[in-house]
Design an enzyme around this catalytic site. Structure first.
Site, mmCIF file in Angstrom:
data_model
loop_
_atom_site.group_PDB
_atom_site.id
_atom_site.type_symbol
_atom_site.label_atom_id
_atom_site.label_comp_id
_atom_site.label_asym_id
_atom_site.label_seq_id
_atom_site.Cartn_x
_atom_site.Cartn_y
_atom_site.Cartn_z
ATOM 1 N N ASP A 143 0.722 -4.377 13.239
ATOM 2 C CA ASP A 143 -0.562 -4.657 13.485
ATOM 3 C C ASP A 143 -1.137 -5.538 12.361
ATOM 4 O O ASP A 143 -2.182 -6.290 12.746
ATOM 5 C CB ASP A 143 -1.264 -3.683 14.023
ATOM 6 C CG ASP A 143 -0.327 -2.694 15.122
ATOM 7 O OD1 ASP A 143 -0.976 -2.398 16.021
ATOM 8 O OD2 ASP A 143 0.552 -2.105 14.395
ATOM 9 N N GLU A 146 0.768 -1.361 0.075
ATOM 10 C CA GLU A 146 -0.027 0.034 0.004
ATOM 11 C C GLU A 146 0.939 1.204 0.156
ATOM 12 O O GLU A 146 1.822 1.350 0.791
ATOM 13 C CB GLU A 146 -1.050 -0.116 1.353
ATOM 14 C CG GLU A 146 -1.752 -1.229 1.352
ATOM 15 C CD GLU A 146 -2.383 -1.761 2.678
ATOM 16 O OE1 GLU A 146 -2.081 -0.948 3.664
ATOM 17 O OE2 GLU A 146 -2.632 -3.035 2.864
ATOM 18 N N SER A 150 -5.136 -4.775 0.765
ATOM 19 C CA SER A 150 -5.451 -6.319 0.884
ATOM 20 C C SER A 150 -4.324 -7.138 1.290
ATOM 21 O O SER A 150 -3.427 -7.566 0.554
ATOM 22 C CB SER A 150 -5.746 -6.766 -0.433
ATOM 23 O OG SER A 150 -6.741 -6.176 -1.126
ATOM 24 N N HIS A 155 -2.188 0.406 16.137
ATOM 25 C CA HIS A 155 -1.234 0.737 15.096
ATOM 26 C C HIS A 155 0.234 0.731 15.774
ATOM 27 O O HIS A 155 1.109 1.199 15.238
ATOM 28 C CB HIS A 155 -1.386 2.059 14.201
ATOM 29 C CG HIS A 155 -2.389 1.993 13.158
ATOM 30 N ND1 HIS A 155 -3.772 1.712 13.197
ATOM 31 C CD2 HIS A 155 -2.110 2.220 11.835
ATOM 32 C CE1 HIS A 155 -4.303 1.659 12.193
ATOM 33 N NE2 HIS A 155 -3.552 2.172 11.415
#
Length: 832
Positions: free
Chosen positions: A566, A510, A540, A608
């Site tokens: 995470d 990403e 994804s 996070h």
């Protein structure tokens, strides 16, 4: 670049109607008689032979599982046996046109697909090459076993030569020996029934996780597309897997627009991938059709993916010629660059989900109705009716399949003839398979990497060249962050070096391309690399990690990024069931040159900011590293990208900006490696050892300074750098000197890998210790917001408190917070 893709509000807000493409359903209606002339007699007989071979093979396994014998020869097979009796036409029809360059991935029910694909592929390989391939595979164990029992005088009607006949026995014996866990199996008995495969024939891993191939196969297709390799990829999964996240994520990654809009002309076009749902209408005992799903027809899924509806089609998998026709037409779609394709292949299994369930979830009348249309007798009758073959010829083929399989069954169950690997000896073969431990500068020799500019013209390279290679001046004072080669710069240098070395290397995740990665490690790569080597993916995480597995299996090197540690939870299966296991499950045949980058966060709160090193280290088959200095970051990344094993590469967001403060001279400009598994002494001492993982190195250093300045204690500071593997000798050597050790990291204390290390140190150096190894980790809480993080992550004061309470009383020390035995008991009792 993506920013050139204008999102026009006028266009996006325009009134209109979305029209979906129609999806063909069972359009093939030809008979065998219609196809005479398009197929030779040998073609027709080969199709029948392969269906018969699969049926006999699986009937044998069913008897063994249900009765404990076959043909009155007993055998107790304790492993699984998920059968596909009834699905033979679908497997054989699919494989008919495929050769070894075409790769199939399957499910836990793939014996038929293994045999069908292998029997088809071997017929397309020249005899000399075929013999050499089999003779040299896995040290020749399978070859030697089959050679002892092979009778070249037994005619096989569908084999053009004795070599092909031998290869057929090799394939069937290798598959059965694998199912029964024998060393001569296709994967040395380490894969078993649900994971068996044979890559030399284009049969790639079959997967016990439902839908597990749904994203791995996408990585295989990516490898073929990016590296211009011949052949197509077919992912065979069941209809019930359409509900699995990895399948849907894999489809999204496979159908990205950028393949057709942003990639350069040489690489433009869709992936050469068929997602084939072997639709047998059941998932365990649930029925996707009419019960657990809402699509009614699996082919409808394609309509939601792209304007082409993935060229989706439902085909009759009970007619092998219908399946051949579909693969032929869909291959043309892929070769035109219009993939991926979705097939809904109607079929049915007569056996239960596994032999033990007795099909209790369905009516006998339903099974009988499908048996009445059984593809094998139906195809045989059609061959006779069309004048292609006599009944006696077909009976002979079935009889041959029976006798050949019986001979192979007797070979495979004989422990003297087909022994298992001895896993009780030190340094056993499975131990050797866990990691390949090889180094390869590039995964494909003879190719130059595809780049856009010379390395020296890269603006980030030029910018780094103006920075100090060390983080301190001649007086040891820290330089300004903007003026030093930071940890993120060091990572960039290692990564870009490999991109200019290994032509197969790709990086994706990403925000990887135009943003330079979430934390700017990749800033400067966009200018250097074409789209097919550095690209953004959908959000994804499962598909990012799973496709990396497929890309690595094929022989390519990949850096996949999950941004935050995470998010490993969203890619749990791909990391902990796939990435770490295929080298061993292949019996050491496969390599997995994958680096998975994850960052340990700060300031973003509970979802996070977690350190999940303990989760990664718990899973055998993963190498795990966590550098804390620029020198180590570059050296470890170089080592990871020069290796052939999967590496989970942890990075801390807290220290991306730090310069090198421990190694004299700082970060070398040229290439060097830090060996994975070797800790480093960052500060010498004689009274206490502190072993640190990750960013706590700097807080541990502060604690060591306080111990020295206030208490006259000399602390030796060791940075673990790597977690798996880990060489304890340097730590034990330090403990022999200091006789005391404190271990610290940002991972939550309960279940932390630090406890494994502490336990190991206790075992290895029990007589050297004057106090128990003491662990200081983060609190067993959620990570609080940034303003409160100091109360959560271990601080120097926590380390001093622990030393005072459990290791060595510190004169005049006042605890920052209660750290007593009673307090620990209280928190443990509450689970916090």
């Amino acid at each position: 670049m993506t920013k050139s893709l204008m999102i026009d509000p006028a266009e996006m807000r325009k009134k209109g109607t979305l029209k979906l493409r129609s999806i063909p359903v069972n359009q093939y209606q030809k008979t065998v008689k219609d196809e005479v002339g398009n197929y030779t007699k040998d073609d027709f007989l080969a199709i029948y032979h392969d269906m018969a071979a699969i049926r006999v093979f699986e009937n044998m396994l069913q008897d063994v599982k249900l009765k404990g014998s076959w043909r009155d020869v007993a055998y107790n097979h304790r492993g699984p046996g998920h059968l596909s009796i009834g699905q033979e036409a679908a497997a054989v029809g699919q494989a008919f046109l495929l050769d070894a360059n075409d790769h199939i991935f399957g499910s836990h029910r793939s014996h038929g697909e293994i045999l069908a694909k292998g029997l088809s592929a071997l017929r397309k390989i020249e005899d000399g090459a075929l013999d050499a391939l089999l003779r040299n595979y896995m040290g020749g164990k399978c070859y030697a076993a089959v050679e002892k029992k092979f009778d070249p005088n037994v005619a096989v009607p569908t084999a053009a030569s004795a070599t092909q006949a031998f290869a057929m026995e090799y394939l069937i014996y290798g598959a059965l020996a694998e199912i029964f866990g024998r060393e001569a199996g296709l994967n040395r008995g380490m894969g078993g029934s649900m994971h068996a495969f044979f890559a030399p024939f284009g049969i790639y891993p079959n997967n016990a996780i439902v839908g597990g191939s749904g994203d791995i196969s996408v990585g295989s297709a990516l490898y073929k597309k990016i590296n211009h390799k011949p052949g197509i990829v077919i992912c065979n999964i069941g209809d019930a897997s359409s509900a699995c996240g990895p399948v849907w994520e894999g489809i999204c990654l496979a159908a990205m627009d950028q393949y057709k809009t942003l990639w350069d002309e040489e690489h433009r076009g869709g992936l050469p991938l068929i997602i084939n749902f072997m639709n047998n209408f059941y998932g365990m005992g649930g029925q996707p059709f009419g019960e657990t799903m809402g699509f009614q027809m699996v082919a409808r899924i394609g309509a939601g993916v792209n304007p082409d509806a993935m060229h989706a089609e439902r085909i009759d998998g009970y007619n092998p010629l219908a399946v051949v026709d579909a693969v032929r037409s869909k291959r043309k779609v892929l070769e035109q660059g219009d993939g991926p394709v979705l097939l809904d292949t109607v079929t049915y299994r007569y056996s239960g989900h596994s032999p033990s369930d007795a099909s209790s979830y369905r009516e006998k009348s339903e099974v009988d109705a499908w048996r009445e249309q059984d593809s094998i007798p139906a195809f045989a009758a059609a061959l006779v009716e069309a004048g292609v073959a006599q009944e006696s010829e077909l009976d002979a083929i079935m009889s041959l399949a029976e006798e050949r399989t019986f001979k192979i069954y007797q070979m495979a169950i004989d422990l003297e003839f087909s022994p298992r690997l001895d896993l009780m000896v030190a340094g056993c073969e499975l131990e050797k398979c866990m990691f390949s431990n090889e180094t390869r500068e590039k995964m494909e020799e003879g190719r130059e990497p595809e780049v856009l500019i010379p390395l020296e013209e890269n603006p980030r390279v030029q910018q780094i060249a103006r920075k100090s290679r060390t983080g301190v001046d001649e007086n040891g004072k820290a330089l300004a962050k903007a003026k030093v080669v930071s940890l993120r710069d060091a990572l960039f240098e290692a990564v870009i070096h490999r991109f200019y070395t290994d032509p197969t290397l790709v990086a994706y995740g990403e925000e990887n391309r135009d943003w330079g990665g979430a934390f700017a490690v990749y800033r400067g790569l966009t200018e250097a690399l074409p789209y097919h080597r550095l690209f953004n993916t959908p959000i994804s995480e499962g598909a990012i990690a799973g496709s990396a597995v497929g890309y690595g299996i094929e022989g390519g090197r990949v850096i996949a990024e999950l941004m935050y540690c995470d998010f490993m939870g969203r890619a749990g299966d791909e990391i902990f069931n796939q990435l770490c296991k295929w080298q061993a499950m292949s019996g050491g045949y496969l390599h997995m040159p994958v680096v998975l980058r994850v960052s340990v966060g700060s300031k973003y709160g509970a979802q996070h900011s977690q350190d999940w090193t303990s989760v990664a280290t718990h899973m055998p088959g993963l190498k795990v590293v966590f550098p804390a200095t620029p020198y180590d970051a570059k050296g470890l990344m170089n080592a990871a990208l020069n290796g052939t094993d999967p590496v989970v590469f942890f990075e801390s967001q807290r220290i991306y900006d730090v310069g090198e403060e421990f190694v004299k001279g700082g970060v070398p400009e040229g290439y060097y490696e830090v060996p994975i598994g070797e800790p480093a002494v960052k500060r010498e001492g004689k009274d206490l050892t502190i072993l640190s993982i990750g960013a706590t190195l700097y807080r541990a250093r502060d604690a060591a300074k306080i111990l020295e300045e206030k208490h006259g204690l000399s602390a030796e500071l060791i940075d673990a750098r790597s977690l798996v593997p880990f060489n304890y000798e340097k730590v034990i050597e330090s403990v022999r000197k200091t006789r005391k050790i404190l271990l610290t990291s940002d991972a939550c204390e309960r279940g932390s890998y630090l406890h494994t290390m502490a336990s190991t140190i206790s075992q290895l150096a029990y007589d050297e210790l004057d106090a128990p190894p003491t662990v200081v980790g983060a609190r067993n809480w959620i990570t609080p917001p940034d303003e409160l993080e100091e109360a959560f992550f271990p601080q120097p004061s926590d380390m001093l408190d622990a030393v005072n309470e459990y290791i060595l009383p510190l004169k005049g020390h006042k605890a920052a917070r209660v750290c007593s035995v009673e307090e620990k008991l209280r928190r443990e009792h509450l689970g916090v």
